[in-house]
Motif scaffolding. Structure first.
Motif, PDB file in Angstrom:
ATOM      1  N   THR A  22      43.730 -38.003  -7.386  1.00 43.56           N
ATOM      2  CA  THR A  22      42.357 -37.610  -7.573  1.00 43.56           C
ATOM      3  C   THR A  22      42.243 -36.382  -8.436  1.00 43.56           C
ATOM      4  N   ASN A  23      41.054 -36.173  -9.050  1.00 43.35           N
ATOM      5  CA  ASN A  23      40.806 -34.945  -9.790  1.00 43.35           C
ATOM      6  C   ASN A  23      39.516 -34.337  -9.263  1.00 43.35           C
ATOM      7  N   ASN A  25      36.639 -34.790 -10.010  1.00 39.44           N
ATOM      8  CA  ASN A  25      35.512 -35.705  -9.993  1.00 39.44           C
ATOM      9  C   ASN A  25      35.637 -36.748  -8.897  1.00 39.44           C
ATOM     10  N   GLU A  26      36.519 -36.521  -7.911  1.00 39.42           N
ATOM     11  CA  GLU A  26      36.805 -37.551  -6.938  1.00 39.42           C
ATOM     12  C   GLU A  26      35.566 -38.029  -6.218  1.00 39.42           C
ATOM     13  N   SER A  28      32.618 -38.350  -7.429  1.00 35.98           N
ATOM     14  CA  SER A  28      31.609 -38.917  -8.296  1.00 35.98           C
ATOM     15  C   SER A  28      31.565 -40.414  -8.169  1.00 35.98           C
ATOM     16  N   PRO A  30      31.099 -43.390 -10.692  1.00 37.68           N
ATOM     17  CA  PRO A  30      30.916 -43.803 -12.079  1.00 37.68           C
ATOM     18  C   PRO A  30      29.996 -44.992 -12.182  1.00 37.68           C
ATOM     19  N   GLY A  71      41.034 -39.693 -14.957  1.00 39.37           N
ATOM     20  CA  GLY A  71      40.452 -38.443 -15.422  1.00 39.37           C
ATOM     21  C   GLY A  71      39.703 -38.641 -16.724  1.00 39.37           C
ATOM     22  N   VAL A  72      39.684 -37.601 -17.519  1.00 40.43           N
ATOM     23  CA  VAL A  72      39.013 -37.658 -18.820  1.00 40.43           C
ATOM     24  C   VAL A  72      40.036 -37.350 -19.911  1.00 40.43           C
ATOM     25  N   ASP A  75      41.640 -33.883 -20.527  1.00 44.31           N
ATOM     26  CA  ASP A  75      42.560 -33.190 -19.625  1.00 44.31           C
ATOM     27  C   ASP A  75      43.774 -32.628 -20.368  1.00 44.31           C
ATOM     28  N   THR A  79      45.690 -38.569 -19.073  1.00 38.16           N
ATOM     29  CA  THR A  79      44.625 -39.425 -19.609  1.00 38.16           C
ATOM     30  C   THR A  79      44.505 -39.281 -21.122  1.00 38.16           C
ATOM     31  N   ASP A 101      35.900 -43.654 -17.541  1.00 37.90           N
ATOM     32  CA  ASP A 101      36.764 -42.562 -17.097  1.00 37.90           C
ATOM     33  C   ASP A 101      36.254 -41.934 -15.804  1.00 37.90           C
ATOM     34  N   SER A 102      37.048 -41.045 -15.265  1.00 34.65           N
ATOM     35  CA  SER A 102      36.732 -40.315 -14.032  1.00 34.65           C
ATOM     36  C   SER A 102      36.438 -41.264 -12.880  1.00 34.65           C
TER      37      SER A 102
END
Length: 390
Positions: A22-23, A25-26, A28, A30, A71-72, A75, A79, A101-102
């Protein structure tokens, strides 16, 4: 969050357990409607599972390809390198791929893969944690091809792919072993899974090959991309007096922290030299583009077969970044000599004698660990200071 035990599914096929976790943005969600973005060649020793091929595509339009990123591209690491591969695919085959992404692991991921499967022919997921979602969606869409980076589950229309980054890790270890003055090296590790463990072990073996007195101290961040946490882990190692610091995460936070202390730094995934130009040494890098081009061509001409691909450095899928400006020529030449051997498939990283941190012999003199033994690695080699959380 990846919490994986050490019981790994190992069959005749190659199992690759890597992990993109995870990053920030976990949490979020999409969009369910992805927007368009602005081969595995046969590997010696690979054992594909029961295969399925796609129909010949000579009279068909170009396939629709979709990528799902954890991710994006910004990074600067994992990614970013996959996105470079996507761009190469587009340029060489004239395909305009879709990118989402994300995408966090879990229910959101399965929903995204399901939506993509409705309108695309080839769906590529770049995180270990997407595995179960991809397996489920692939079962519902047997006419589509799914490619999972770092996983170990396959199906007639689902294959996995990865590279032997422990080879590039060994080379960065040689660099660290030559550059340290006090024989104290730090390593900011990501998650305690075999792919990270065997890369740390390869790094340590590389350092020991040129400097038997080195010690590699490991601290776990339990992140893939969290600069604040990774910086904190780096500082904890720098405070112990290490004079070379390596890191496994996607961000440059660790080598930036090292630069502030005038300590040599080794990054990961992508060339991170511009983040710490005066103290940067090198780091493992990924080159996914040739694989993406080859595997999509195979789908187009009807020769694609499912299975598990674990590309060696000789395929170009993994390598090291250019050396930093302050790495001496003799060190560069030493590393390059082993790099040439690896690229020619003439060098084994995990060849005995290998002894673990508890003194147990893991490989006798002249014996090389099997792929299954490497992929199940849950122990550190002698010279590593640290534990592997269960």
């Amino acid at each position: 969050m990846l919490k994986k035990g050490w019981l790994i599914v190992l069959s005749l096929m190659m199992v690759v357990v890597v992990a993109c976790s995870t990053n920030n943005n976990e949490g979020s969600s999409p969009s369910a409607s992805p927007s368009a973005s602005s081969p595995a060649p046969s590997e010696p020793g690979a054992s594909p599972s029961e295969s399925a091929t796609t129909p010949a595509a000579s009279d068909k339009p170009l396939p629709k390809v979709a990528f799902v990123y954890i991710g994006v591209p910004g990074d600067g690491g994992w990614t970013f390198q996959h996105d470079l591969g996507r761009k190469m695919l587009e340029e060489e085959l004239g395909i305009k791929a879709t990118v989402v992404d994300s995408v966090p692991e879990g229910p959101d991921a399965e929903r995204v893969f399901e939506d993509l499967a409705k309108d695309n022919d080839i769906i590529i997921g770049t995180s270990f944690g997407y595995m179960d979602s991809m397996v489920a969606v692939a079962a519902r869409h047997p006419d589509k091809i799914f490619l999972h980076n770092t996983g170990y589950k396959t199906a007639d229309n689902l294959g996995t792919y990865m590279g032997r980054e422990y080879q590039s890790g060994y080379l960065t270890g040689i660099t660290a072993g030559k550059m340290t003055k006090n024989n104290k090296i730090g390593y900011v590790a990501a998650f305690p899974i075999p792919e990270v463990v065997y890369t740390i072990n390869a790094f340590t073996l590389g350092a020991q090959s040129v400097n038997p007195d080195v010690e590699v101290s490991v601290v776990w961040s339990n992140t893939w991309y969290d600069p604040a946490v990774e910086r904190q882990a780096a500082v904890s190692l720098l405070d112990t007096g290490v004079d070379v610091l390596a890191a496994y995460q996607d961000s440059p936070a660790s080598i930036q922290a090292a630069a502030e202390r005038n300590v040599w730094g080794i990054g990961n995934d992508s060339d991170m030299g511009h983040f710490a130009p005066d103290t940067y040494l090198t780091n493992p890098v990924w080159n996914w583009g040739p694989y993406y081009v080859d595997v999509v061509k195979q789908v187009m001409d009807g020769t694609w077969k499912t299975g598990s691909y674990w590309g060696a450095m000789s395929t170009g899928i993994t390598d090291i970044a250019p050396f930093g400006k302050n790495v001496p020529k003799d060190v560069q030449d030493l590393v390059e000599a082993t790099r040439k051997e690896l690229k020619a498939d003439n060098f084994e990283v995990f060849k005995g004698p290998i002894v673990d941190a508890d003194g147990k012999v893991r490989a006798e003199e002249g014996k090389t660990l099997t792929d299954e033994e490497v992929l199940a690695m849950n122990w550190f080699v002698k010279g590593v200071k640290g534990t592997i959380p269960q």
